[in-house]
Design a protein around this motif. Structure first.
Motif, PDB file in Angstrom:
ATOM      1  N   GLU A 139     -13.715 -27.061   9.463  1.00  0.00           N
ATOM      2  CA  GLU A 139     -13.688 -27.520   8.068  1.00  0.00           C
ATOM      3  C   GLU A 139     -15.014 -28.138   7.638  1.00  0.00           C
ATOM      4  O   GLU A 139     -15.108 -28.762   6.576  1.00  0.00           O
ATOM      5  CB  GLU A 139     -12.558 -28.538   7.870  1.00  0.00           C
ATOM      6  N   GLY A 140     -16.046 -27.981   8.484  1.00  0.00           N
ATOM      7  CA  GLY A 140     -17.375 -28.480   8.128  1.00  0.00           C
ATOM      8  C   GLY A 140     -17.564 -29.964   8.347  1.00  0.00           C
ATOM      9  O   GLY A 140     -18.429 -30.586   7.710  1.00  0.00           O
ATOM     10  N   LEU A 141     -16.792 -30.541   9.261  1.00  0.00           N
ATOM     11  CA  LEU A 141     -16.834 -31.982   9.470  1.00  0.00           C
ATOM     12  C   LEU A 141     -17.278 -32.344  10.884  1.00  0.00           C
ATOM     13  O   LEU A 141     -16.878 -31.704  11.857  1.00  0.00           O
ATOM     14  CB  LEU A 141     -15.453 -32.599   9.211  1.00  0.00           C
ATOM     15  N   ASN A 142     -18.083 -33.371  10.960  1.00  0.00           N
ATOM     16  CA  ASN A 142     -18.443 -33.994  12.229  1.00  0.00           C
ATOM     17  C   ASN A 142     -17.730 -35.342  12.255  1.00  0.00           C
ATOM     18  O   ASN A 142     -18.040 -36.228  11.468  1.00  0.00           O
ATOM     19  CB  ASN A 142     -19.959 -34.199  12.332  1.00  0.00           C
ATOM     20  N   VAL A 143     -16.757 -35.488  13.147  1.00  0.00           N
ATOM     21  CA  VAL A 143     -15.911 -36.677  13.134  1.00  0.00           C
ATOM     22  C   VAL A 143     -16.385 -37.720  14.134  1.00  0.00           C
ATOM     23  O   VAL A 143     -16.644 -37.410  15.298  1.00  0.00           O
ATOM     24  CB  VAL A 143     -14.443 -36.302  13.431  1.00  0.00           C
ATOM     25  N   GLU A 144     -16.492 -38.928  13.642  1.00  0.00           N
ATOM     26  CA  GLU A 144     -16.772 -40.085  14.497  1.00  0.00           C
ATOM     27  C   GLU A 144     -15.481 -40.896  14.594  1.00  0.00           C
ATOM     28  O   GLU A 144     -15.011 -41.455  13.601  1.00  0.00           O
ATOM     29  CB  GLU A 144     -17.882 -40.933  13.882  1.00  0.00           C
ATOM     30  N   LEU A 145     -14.888 -40.916  15.790  1.00  0.00           N
ATOM     31  CA  LEU A 145     -13.668 -41.701  15.984  1.00  0.00           C
ATOM     32  C   LEU A 145     -14.030 -43.169  16.147  1.00  0.00           C
ATOM     33  O   LEU A 145     -14.882 -43.519  16.955  1.00  0.00           O
ATOM     34  CB  LEU A 145     -12.897 -41.217  17.211  1.00  0.00           C
ATOM     35  N   VAL A 146     -13.367 -44.006  15.383  1.00  0.00           N
ATOM     36  CA  VAL A 146     -13.613 -45.448  15.427  1.00  0.00           C
ATOM     37  C   VAL A 146     -12.429 -46.107  16.115  1.00  0.00           C
ATOM     38  O   VAL A 146     -11.298 -46.043  15.634  1.00  0.00           O
ATOM     39  CB  VAL A 146     -13.780 -46.025  13.998  1.00  0.00           C
TER      40      VAL A 146
END
Length: 335
Positions: free
Chosen positions: A67-74
């Motif tokens: 989906e074009g996202l780079n996710v940073e889990l917090v």
């Protein structure tokens, strides 16, 4: 002649090195460009719950990337997540409906965008408590992970339906979720109400009996419990990103539905959650991972009415709260 040959050889070597360097830089630029196209979003993983499997799968199986996202889990707690979503420092999380609706009623700028699955709260009574059903809880002590959190609110609705005044006829005690079993062992509480897998640990050790399962007990078994919760600020400034992360989590939820054992292994092996892969797979088998938008809105409205009837919510018109808090940023996902 010999000097000229050596000179030409040096020139050719330099040209080769320059071209190689340019080629290398060009290759890196392409990779950097592809990475730059991914929009970074921050998603809170505040519980480590088994039912958060779609979040773990979306990261590990590439649904966010698609989906074009780079996710940073917090990694944070519930209060940190709540503040982060309200201020826009965190973009989204998976939200247990019963846990989030009161802060939303009180003005938190948080929106639900889709439902992901049913049923991840269990209520377990100690073997020696004499409790076999919700109606037996009058005058008893109930351990929860937090006062006013999802498990407490769900059980309060069930108590209200059973004719028990949950505010005055039950004693509520809060403990960290991994300490509820110990509190029951010590006789400090009679019952535990908590999200999976903590209640299941007690059952698996034959220390308690199930008296209510959000996954299996009617009338709760077919209602969504966990939603995609998105910062209202993100939706206001970048609705498409909110839609993209919602779609990624909905697709991941569908993947979990078809790959429950693998999802359970992934959660444990990647240290997203506790428990064992086998035990967590049994829990995931109980849930209905059927993501939806319109059905989630309908369940949301029904649950708001239940919470109002139990005296947990004070909103005059449940429809007003639902219109405010539910934001259908994307359509249904069929595959």
């Amino acid at each position: 002649m010999k000097k000229k040959a050596v000179f030409l050889l040096l020139v050719l070597t330099l040209v080769t090195l320059v071209l190689a360097g340019c080629s290398s830089k060009t290759g890196n630029t392409g990779a950097d460009s592809a990475s730059a196209k991914l929009k970074t979003v921050k998603i809170a993983n505040y519980s480590g719950a088994v039912c958060f499997a779609p979040l773990y799968a979306a990261v590990e199986k590439g649904f966010f990337t698609q989906e074009g996202l780079n996710v940073e889990l917090v990694r944070t707690d519930f209060e940190g997540t709540k503040e982060g979503l309200a201020t826009g420092k965190i973009d989204a999380t998976l939200g247990l409906f019963h846990k989030w609706v009161k802060p939303i009623e009180q003005g938190m700028d948080i929106k639900f965008t889709a439902g992901l699955h049913t049923g991840c709260i269990q209520v377990v009574a100690g073997n020696n408590s004499g409790i076999t059903r919700v109606e037996d809880l009058r005058g008893k002590r109930v351990g929860v992970d937090a006062i006013g959190a999802g498990p407490m609110n769900l059980l309060a609705v069930a108590l209200s339906r059973a004719g028990i005044d949950w505010k005055n006829e039950v004693t509520w005690k809060a403990f960290p979720p991994d300490q509820l079993e110990t509190a029951m062992d010590k006789g400090e509480i009679d019952v535990v109400a908590v999200t999976d897998p903590y209640a299941q640990f007690i059952i698996d050790k034959n220390k308690g009996r199930l008296i209510l399962s959000q996954a299996e007990t009617e009338p709760y078994a077919r209602d969504y419990c966990c939603f995609v919760a998105v910062s209202g600020k993100l939706i206001a400034k970048d609705k498409e990103t909110a839609a993209a992360l919602t779609r990624a989590l909905m697709k991941a939820s569908m993947w979990v539905n078809e790959n429950r054992e693998e999802a359970a292994r992934l959660g444990v092996e990647k240290k997203y959650t506790g428990g064992t892969a086998e035990g967590n797979a049994r829990l995931l088998a109980k849930y209905r991972y059927v993501p939806g938008v319109q059905a989630a809105r309908e369940d949301f409205l029904k649950a708001v009415k239940d919470l109002k009837a139990a005296g947990i919510l004070e909103v005059d018109r449940p429809e007003t709260l639902v219109d405010k808090a539910f934001a259908p940023v994307t359509g249904e996902i069929t595959q």
